[in-house]
Write an enzyme that holds these catalytic residues in place. Structure first.
Site, short mmCIF file in Angstrom:
data_model
loop_
_atom_site.label_atom_id
_atom_site.label_comp_id
_atom_site.label_asym_id
_atom_site.label_seq_id
_atom_site.Cartn_x
_atom_site.Cartn_y
_atom_site.Cartn_z
N GLU A 187 34.64 21.65 43.99
CA GLU A 187 35.66 23.03 44.50
C GLU A 187 36.02 23.09 45.97
O GLU A 187 37.34 23.38 46.22
CB GLU A 187 34.82 24.19 44.16
CG GLU A 187 34.20 24.38 42.84
CD GLU A 187 33.07 23.60 42.38
OE1 GLU A 187 32.18 24.29 41.42
OE2 GLU A 187 32.80 22.75 43.02
N CYS B 298 29.57 27.00 45.93
CA CYS B 298 30.77 26.82 45.66
C CYS B 298 31.51 28.29 45.09
O CYS B 298 32.66 28.59 45.09
CB CYS B 298 30.98 25.77 44.52
SG CYS B 298 30.61 24.17 45.53
N THR C 160 15.95 -13.52 22.19
CA THR C 160 16.12 -13.64 23.49
C THR C 160 16.19 -15.07 24.38
O THR C 160 16.43 -14.94 25.50
CB THR C 160 15.22 -12.62 24.41
OG1 THR C 160 13.88 -13.19 24.33
CG2 THR C 160 15.39 -11.25 23.74
N ALA C 161 15.36 -15.86 23.91
CA ALA C 161 15.31 -17.38 24.52
C ALA C 161 14.78 -18.34 23.35
O ALA C 161 14.60 -17.89 22.26
CB ALA C 161 14.13 -17.24 25.44
N THR D 234 7.56 -6.66 25.07
CA THR D 234 6.58 -5.83 24.94
C THR D 234 6.80 -4.65 25.56
O THR D 234 6.85 -3.41 24.91
CB THR D 234 5.34 -6.24 25.70
OG1 THR D 234 5.02 -7.55 25.06
CG2 THR D 234 3.96 -5.53 25.80
#
Length: 374
Positions: A55, A87, A164-165, A309
């Site tokens: 503002e 404000c 993931t791997a 985990t």
């Protein structure tokens, strides 16, 4: 109730507010547009905590034209003295005659008081225009003000078969460069990044936002404008040593354990490292409910970047609000490492409810944004 002009101007204010997505925290992003006789005479957005609010910028631009004008604000104007004056008071002094507010501020220090201050001064206040869109700019702030807990996002990356791997632990790189740049932007938008000690010991990550990897955003923000997230390491048994790479980067680190670190280790920590002890759960791990309660004192949003985990525990215990999954067009094999570790569900009624919010391509990969309800 709302005119075409009202909708156009609040849409403009929301667009302005989004410019502060990476710079305002822990404050909310706010945009403001001031109009008179159908013309924009002032506009602005909140850039950073401690600086002028939206503002103030808009009224400064409007100058004398603010008298008799309408102000469109994405969040209820503040009514209290903090690092900046209220404000609502600035709007009153400027002589605006109408204020359109998208959404009330859930902050207990404001929460309707700004609106009351304006109406008490004889200003017409209309509330609720594009409230959902405006609230979506600040989901973490809105949640924290209402519950004292941060919004929690779990970031995941996997192959098509949910790994993931490889079985031998090799994981670089599952996703492509576009997805990895997107992760940097994701980090830049969060107050804190949480990982577990096993990830740190295995990968020795830095866990910071790398300005050079931000893509288009790097051209919009200088390195000094990037807020590094608080790097939170869950280390229940206090095993982390001073040799970890993340210590070498000068941005805040919070070590969370259930035990004390050796005094010689503590003495070697850089100044940007702090430590808290929290209770452990039945498995001796940091109690997550206490962690998020602690982070909720200062953090609007928390990003979980962790192994199977910890990610699974955050989801299973009902702390996750959102999942962001980067899915690579690869298959890693049945012996590969699983994405998350969860208890077995006994019935379909027990599984979490997940809703797809957004899906987009990032190079050859796909990013899925999902809302989760336990």
């Amino acid at each position: 109730m709302w005119s075409v002009e009202d909708i156009e101007m609040m849409s403009r204010a929301i667009k302005l507010a989004r410019k502060g997505l990476y710079t305002t925290r822990p404050n909310p992003c706010v945009g403001c547009v001031v109009t008179k006789e159908g013309q924009i005479v002032g506009e602005g957005f909140h850039i950073r905590a401690g600086g002028p609010h939206a503002e103030v910028y808009a009224l400064a631009m409007a100058s004398e034209s603010a008298k008799g004008a309408t102000a469109y604000v994405t969040l209820e104007p503040c009514s209290h003295y903090g690092r900046t004056p209220p404000c609502a008071e600035a709007l009153i002094k400027a002589g605006v005659t109408r204020v359109v507010v998208a959404v009330e501020d859930p902050n207990p220090q404001v929460s309707g008081r700004g609106i009351k201050m304006l109406t008490d001064a004889g200003i017409r206040v209309d509330v609720g225009l594009l409230s959902e869109e405006a609230g979506d700019i600040n989901p973490g702030f809105m949640k924290r003000m209402r519950t004292q807990l941060p919004k929690v996002t779990v970031k995941l990356a996997s192959s098509l078969d949910g790994k993931t791997a490889l079985h031998n632990g090799v994981s670089k790189w599952i996703t492509g460069s576009e997805a990895r740049r997107d992760v940097q932007r994701l980090r830049a938008g969060h107050c804190a990044l949480v990982t577990g000690i096993e990830t740190v010991l295995a990968d020795d990550p830095s866990l910071n936002v790398r300005h050079s990897d931000l893509g288009v955003l790097a051209g919009e923000l200088a390195p000094s404008e990037i807020h590094q997230p608080l790097r939170v390491i869950l280390d229940s048994r206090a095993r982390l040593t001073k040799g970890a790479r993340l210590f070498s980067i000068d941005s805040p680190i919070l070590l969370v354990s259930c035990n004390d670190y050796p005094l010689d280790e503590q003495a070697a920590w850089p100044e940007h490292v702090s430590h808290i002890k929290l209770p452990g759960d039945d498995c001796g791990r940091v109690e997550l409910s206490q962690l998020f309660k602690y982070l909720g004192q200062t953090c609007n949003s928390v990003l979980i970047e962790a192994g199977a985990t910890l990610a699974g525990s955050v989801i299973e215990q009902g702390h996750a609000d959102e999942l962001i999954l980067y899915q690579a067009m690869k298959i890693l094999g049945s012996a590969g490492r699983n994405l998350i570790t969860l208890s077995d569900y006994e019935s379909m009624a027990d599984i979490p409810s997940i809703e797809l919010i957004d899906e987009r391509k990032l190079g050859k990969d796909t990013r899925l944004t999902l809302k989760i309800r336990s």
